[in-house]
Design a protein around this motif. Sequence first.
Motif, PDB file in Angstrom:
ATOM      1  N   PHE A 274       0.842  -1.199   0.000  1.00  0.00           N
ATOM      2  CA  PHE A 274       0.000   0.000   0.000  1.00  0.00           C
ATOM      3  C   PHE A 274       0.875   1.247   0.000  1.00  0.00           C
ATOM      4  O   PHE A 274       0.684   2.172  -0.799  1.00  0.00           O
ATOM      5  N   ARG A 275       1.856   1.273   0.883  1.00  0.00           N
ATOM      6  CA  ARG A 275       2.673   2.480   1.056  1.00  0.00           C
ATOM      7  C   ARG A 275       3.578   2.707  -0.159  1.00  0.00           C
ATOM      8  O   ARG A 275       3.898   3.860  -0.489  1.00  0.00           O
ATOM      9  N   GLU A 276       4.006   1.638  -0.824  1.00  0.00           N
ATOM     10  CA  GLU A 276       4.885   1.810  -1.981  1.00  0.00           C
ATOM     11  C   GLU A 276       4.137   2.335  -3.198  1.00  0.00           C
ATOM     12  O   GLU A 276       4.711   3.091  -4.002  1.00  0.00           O
ATOM     13  N   ARG A 277       2.878   1.969  -3.377  1.00  0.00           N
ATOM     14  CA  ARG A 277       2.149   2.315  -4.597  1.00  0.00           C
ATOM     15  C   ARG A 277       1.163   3.465  -4.410  1.00  0.00           C
ATOM     16  O   ARG A 277       0.720   4.064  -5.391  1.00  0.00           O
ATOM     17  N   PHE A 278       0.734   3.755  -3.144  1.00  0.00           N
ATOM     18  CA  PHE A 278      -0.319   4.743  -2.923  1.00  0.00           C
ATOM     19  C   PHE A 278       0.082   5.692  -1.797  1.00  0.00           C
ATOM     20  O   PHE A 278       0.930   5.373  -0.954  1.00  0.00           O
ATOM     21  N   SER A 279      -0.552   6.872  -1.840  1.00  0.00           N
ATOM     22  CA  SER A 279      -0.514   7.771  -0.684  1.00  0.00           C
ATOM     23  C   SER A 279      -1.809   7.579   0.102  1.00  0.00           C
ATOM     24  O   SER A 279      -2.895   7.495  -0.481  1.00  0.00           O
ATOM     25  N   VAL A 280      -1.676   7.513   1.426  1.00  0.00           N
ATOM     26  CA  VAL A 280      -2.801   7.171   2.300  1.00  0.00           C
ATOM     27  C   VAL A 280      -3.355   8.452   2.919  1.00  0.00           C
ATOM     28  O   VAL A 280      -2.597   9.256   3.494  1.00  0.00           O
ATOM     29  N   SER A 281      -4.686   8.649   2.825  1.00  0.00           N
ATOM     30  CA  SER A 281      -5.306   9.861   3.369  1.00  0.00           C
ATOM     31  C   SER A 281      -5.305   9.854   4.896  1.00  0.00           C
ATOM     32  O   SER A 281      -5.122  10.886   5.535  1.00  0.00           O
ATOM     33  N   GLN A 282      -5.520   8.695   5.512  1.00  0.00           N
ATOM     34  CA  GLN A 282      -5.520   8.587   6.973  1.00  0.00           C
ATOM     35  C   GLN A 282      -4.509   7.498   7.350  1.00  0.00           C
ATOM     36  O   GLN A 282      -4.863   6.333   7.538  1.00  0.00           O
ATOM     37  N   ASP A 283      -3.258   7.902   7.490  1.00  0.00           N
ATOM     38  CA  ASP A 283      -2.214   6.917   7.753  1.00  0.00           C
ATOM     39  C   ASP A 283      -2.375   6.277   9.130  1.00  0.00           C
ATOM     40  O   ASP A 283      -1.962   5.134   9.343  1.00  0.00           O
ATOM     41  N   SER A 284      -2.984   6.990  10.072  1.00  0.00           N
ATOM     42  CA  SER A 284      -3.181   6.424  11.413  1.00  0.00           C
ATOM     43  C   SER A 284      -4.107   5.205  11.355  1.00  0.00           C
ATOM     44  O   SER A 284      -3.930   4.246  12.114  1.00  0.00           O
ATOM     45  N   PHE A 285      -5.093   5.230  10.459  1.00  0.00           N
ATOM     46  CA  PHE A 285      -5.991   4.082  10.332  1.00  0.00           C
ATOM     47  C   PHE A 285      -5.235   2.868   9.782  1.00  0.00           C
ATOM     48  O   PHE A 285      -5.444   1.738  10.214  1.00  0.00           O
ATOM     49  N   LEU A 286      -4.358   3.127   8.834  1.00  0.00           N
ATOM     50  CA  LEU A 286      -3.585   2.026   8.279  1.00  0.00           C
ATOM     51  C   LEU A 286      -2.654   1.430   9.338  1.00  0.00           C
ATOM     52  O   LEU A 286      -2.478   0.206   9.426  1.00  0.00           O
ATOM     53  N   ARG A 287      -2.068   2.282  10.186  1.00  0.00           N
ATOM     54  CA  ARG A 287      -1.224   1.775  11.269  1.00  0.00           C
ATOM     55  C   ARG A 287      -2.036   0.956  12.267  1.00  0.00           C
ATOM     56  O   ARG A 287      -1.547  -0.031  12.833  1.00  0.00           O
ATOM     57  N   THR A 288      -3.272   1.351  12.488  1.00  0.00           N
ATOM     58  CA  THR A 288      -4.138   0.576  13.379  1.00  0.00           C
ATOM     59  C   THR A 288      -4.334  -0.848  12.863  1.00  0.00           C
ATOM     60  O   THR A 288      -4.275  -1.824  13.624  1.00  0.00           O
ATOM     61  N   LEU A 289      -4.548  -0.974  11.558  1.00  0.00           N
ATOM     62  CA  LEU A 289      -4.727  -2.305  10.976  1.00  0.00           C
ATOM     63  C   LEU A 289      -3.416  -3.098  10.983  1.00  0.00           C
ATOM     64  O   LEU A 289      -3.422  -4.326  11.122  1.00  0.00           O
ATOM     65  N   GLU A 290      -2.273  -2.397  10.826  1.00  0.00           N
ATOM     66  CA  GLU A 290      -0.984  -3.097  10.842  1.00  0.00           C
ATOM     67  C   GLU A 290      -0.695  -3.719  12.203  1.00  0.00           C
ATOM     68  O   GLU A 290      -0.049  -4.762  12.305  1.00  0.00           O
ATOM     69  N   HIS A 291      -1.157  -3.090  13.263  1.00  0.00           N
ATOM     70  CA  HIS A 291      -0.920  -3.590  14.620  1.00  0.00           C
ATOM     71  C   HIS A 291      -2.195  -4.184  15.209  1.00  0.00           C
ATOM     72  O   HIS A 291      -2.473  -4.057  16.402  1.00  0.00           O
ATOM     73  N   TRP A 292      -2.956  -4.813  14.343  1.00  0.00           N
ATOM     74  CA  TRP A 292      -4.275  -5.320  14.785  1.00  0.00           C
ATOM     75  C   TRP A 292      -4.116  -6.457  15.810  1.00  0.00           C
ATOM     76  O   TRP A 292      -3.249  -7.324  15.677  1.00  0.00           O
ATOM     77  N   ARG A 293      -5.001  -6.428  16.849  1.00  0.00           N
ATOM     78  CA  ARG A 293      -5.118  -7.527  17.799  1.00  0.00           C
ATOM     79  C   ARG A 293      -6.607  -7.827  17.977  1.00  0.00           C
ATOM     80  O   ARG A 293      -7.425  -6.912  18.117  1.00  0.00           O
ATOM     81  N   GLY A 294      -6.939  -9.117  17.979  1.00  0.00           N
ATOM     82  CA  GLY A 294      -8.341  -9.502  18.021  1.00  0.00           C
ATOM     83  C   GLY A 294      -9.038  -9.177  19.312  1.00  0.00           C
ATOM     84  O   GLY A 294     -10.265  -9.100  19.367  1.00  0.00           O
ATOM     85  N   ASP A 295      -8.284  -8.985  20.426  1.00  0.00           N
ATOM     86  CA  ASP A 295      -8.934  -8.689  21.705  1.00  0.00           C
ATOM     87  C   ASP A 295      -9.255  -7.212  21.866  1.00  0.00           C
ATOM     88  O   ASP A 295      -9.822  -6.800  22.883  1.00  0.00           O
ATOM     89  N   VAL A 296      -8.874  -6.382  20.884  1.00  0.00           N
ATOM     90  CA  VAL A 296      -9.197  -4.955  20.920  1.00  0.00           C
ATOM     91  C   VAL A 296     -10.511  -4.739  20.184  1.00  0.00           C
ATOM     92  O   VAL A 296     -10.652  -5.137  19.020  1.00  0.00           O
ATOM     93  N   VAL A 297     -11.482  -4.103  20.864  1.00  0.00           N
ATOM     94  CA  VAL A 297     -12.790  -3.865  20.262  1.00  0.00           C
ATOM     95  C   VAL A 297     -12.742  -2.559  19.490  1.00  0.00           C
ATOM     96  O   VAL A 297     -12.476  -1.488  20.052  1.00  0.00           O
ATOM     97  N   GLN A 298     -12.953  -2.635  18.191  1.00  0.00           N
ATOM     98  CA  GLN A 298     -12.961  -1.457  17.316  1.00  0.00           C
ATOM     99  C   GLN A 298     -14.369  -1.314  16.749  1.00  0.00           C
ATOM    100  O   GLN A 298     -14.693  -1.863  15.700  1.00  0.00           O
ATOM    101  N   GLN A 299     -15.246  -0.618  17.486  1.00  0.00           N
ATOM    102  CA  GLN A 299     -16.644  -0.513  17.079  1.00  0.00           C
ATOM    103  C   GLN A 299     -16.817   0.412  15.877  1.00  0.00           C
ATOM    104  O   GLN A 299     -17.691   0.190  15.042  1.00  0.00           O
ATOM    105  N   THR A 300     -15.994   1.470  15.788  1.00  0.00           N
ATOM    106  CA  THR A 300     -16.130   2.429  14.690  1.00  0.00           C
ATOM    107  C   THR A 300     -15.375   1.926  13.468  1.00  0.00           C
ATOM    108  O   THR A 300     -14.184   1.597  13.563  1.00  0.00           O
ATOM    109  N   PRO A 301     -16.014   1.813  12.313  1.00  0.00           N
ATOM    110  CA  PRO A 301     -15.303   1.371  11.104  1.00  0.00           C
ATOM    111  C   PRO A 301     -14.198   2.352  10.741  1.00  0.00           C
ATOM    112  O   PRO A 301     -14.248   3.553  11.055  1.00  0.00           O
ATOM    113  N   LEU A 302     -13.157   1.856  10.075  1.00  0.00           N
ATOM    114  CA  LEU A 302     -12.039   2.670   9.613  1.00  0.00           C
ATOM    115  C   LEU A 302     -12.182   2.887   8.116  1.00  0.00           C
ATOM    116  O   LEU A 302     -12.383   1.939   7.355  1.00  0.00           O
TER     117      LEU A 302
END
Length: 746
Positions: A274-302
């Motif tokens: 993603f980072r090599e081919r595109f510029s990301v509008s909300q990079d913090s959201f992408l970092r959230t997915l990179e460090h994803w853990r299943g025990d963290v409840v993420q109710q708001t969609p990214l």
Amino acid sequence: MTSNLIDPREPLEEQHARLLVITEALMRRVEQEMDEVGAAYAQFERAVVLEDQVQQRTAELEHALNLLNHSNAQLAQASRDADAARADLSNAIEAVREGFALFNGDDVLVMCNSRFGQQIRDVQPQLEPGLHFREYVVLVSRSRFLALPRGTSPEVWAAKRLQRHSDTHVMFNVELKDDHWLQVSEHRTPGGGTVILQTDITDVIRIGREERDKLLDEQARMIRATLEHLNQGVAIFDRGARLVGWNRRFVDLLALSPIRMHIGVRFDRIAQDFRERFSVSQDSFLRTLEHWRGDVVQQTPLSFELQGANRQTLDTFARQMPDGGFVISVTNVTAEREATRALSIANETLEARVTERTLELEDALDAAERANASKSRFVAAASHDLLQPLSAAKLYLASATDGDANPLLVKAGRALESVELIIDALLDISKLDSGSAQFDFRDVALNEVLLPLRDELAPLAASKGLDLRVVPSRLSVRSDPSYLRRILQNLMGNALRYTERGKVLVGVRRMRDAVRLEVWDTGIGIREEDQELIFQEFQRLDASASANEGLGLGLAIVERACARLGHPLGLWSQPGRGSGFFVNLPIANRPGRAADPMVPQVAAGWRLKNRGMIVLLVEDDNDLRRAITVLLGKWDVSVLDAASADEAIDLLDEIEITPDAVLVDYQLEGSMDGVALAQALFERHGPLPTCILSANRSSEFRARCGDAGLPLIAKPIDAGKLERFLLSALPGEVDAEARPRFFSFD
């Protein structure tokens, strides 16, 4: 003696043998001891009597023995029947396919069949009658064949099982080792005991599991097929952020290497592409997915966008799934973004034009609102200024006539009444048009509107030689009483005005959940092309009519009032034959009053003669104050007049006289208005009968007078209403205990 020789506890056979021995001994004694004087005979007689008693006793004992033998036989048969029934019950319970056990009311095991506890082999040998239910539960909880739920100890399982035992009806499944299952159900007996049934449901559980696995496989195939047909790119990751599924569109949109895409690859490795081919509008959201853990409840969609070469725009959306994983969807929105940019450029030009046009419209709207506000203020101010001298003129005329029928004075009075009607009509139209009119919806008896209007308009009908018929009605409707009266008054007055001969009929027609007021006349009629014209202001079909007959405002008020009240208005007319106006009203729940008899009209003020009444009059308009003073003087009422609130208070303090009644103008010069002055006089002199005089017809003003308990007479002042108020203030005119503190005369 016999009873002492026989032990009743001995068997009957032994008692009988003992009696025979006694009898033989007595006989021998009698024979040996006979003397010369006949004593032996006496002994013989006694022996005979004793023998009879022995025989009778022996017969009774034999009968009792027979009864006992019969009872023993019946008891033996009953015992055999009970043993047979017990054997049948045991055989029946043994024939039951489920495990069966019966506990009595004390939770003690009574009996069970061989299938009860068969799957728990280390417990079954201990299932003997007399085992307590609690001991049974403890044995089961410690069995090596019981598969306890994860994290549950035998003690906890036993406690929960005993807690369920207190319920009236219990049914649950128990998992055993080696993938076996039991369904346990408990039922209460009428005697308080418990019946337990154990059913082996292993096959049912296994079949259900197989069917569920098949269904999941089919759903998985269907999901894969569905993903491949989507226009969006979709990828699914588990709770460890590892790839578990994707479609071809996901790879194509992101131009990912096929080597990257395999089951189990982590999302952070895909995010590198993603980072090599595109510029990301909300990079913090992408970092959230990179460090994803299943025990963290993420109710708001990214949601974020990926900007690629040649303005390619991919809308990326990530949402957490119930199992802790997440799903990513990628949509190509390049065309939409380009269209948005083009539209934005076009909107900039259009926005400037709209802004310019909006400013022009705002200026025009402000000008119209100012003109409308100016008109409303002018109508209100002009009406107030006109009503002041109009009140004075009417009162002067009332005092000048004093019962005389001077034609010029009568015409002058009618002219003033016409002016008053025109002013009232203008005020009503102004309120209805501006939306400031407020309505007091309540139940209104139709007779309270019909009968006073009949009496009021009867002289006009008689002067024209018309037959005015008003049919009374006991019905009640839901409406504003004052506006309903104005509507009907205008319709009846209009019918009388445009009818030269014949009659005017006013009646009520009952419908399902409504009533219809109908006003019929035999007048000139209205042509079809004029039937909309007559509801406009200052429109009259009879051009020869004088101004005293109205300026064409009545039907305009009727049309506006009916529209605001929600009362449908209808019209039927035929030129040369007459017209009919109809107003539909919702029916109320209470009946109306019966028809009142006609009340003869009398000259105003005659009942106040020689009463010696004193009235305080506070009015800042000199002409109106003088006119009221002259009129009250004609009625033998002494007037204490003042031009302001301070002058009135000082006057009463100076002469130390408490008036019988107080008349107060609302708009006074100084710090107090009429209501405030009335309350000040109440504090100084007690609850004096006080009436407010004002040309203000707003609902807020009426509500304020009502809250203060003050009656109101609207200007121009009607002499009859003024007389009724003064009469109510006189002691003895109305019963003092039953009379309320204040009256309403308007």
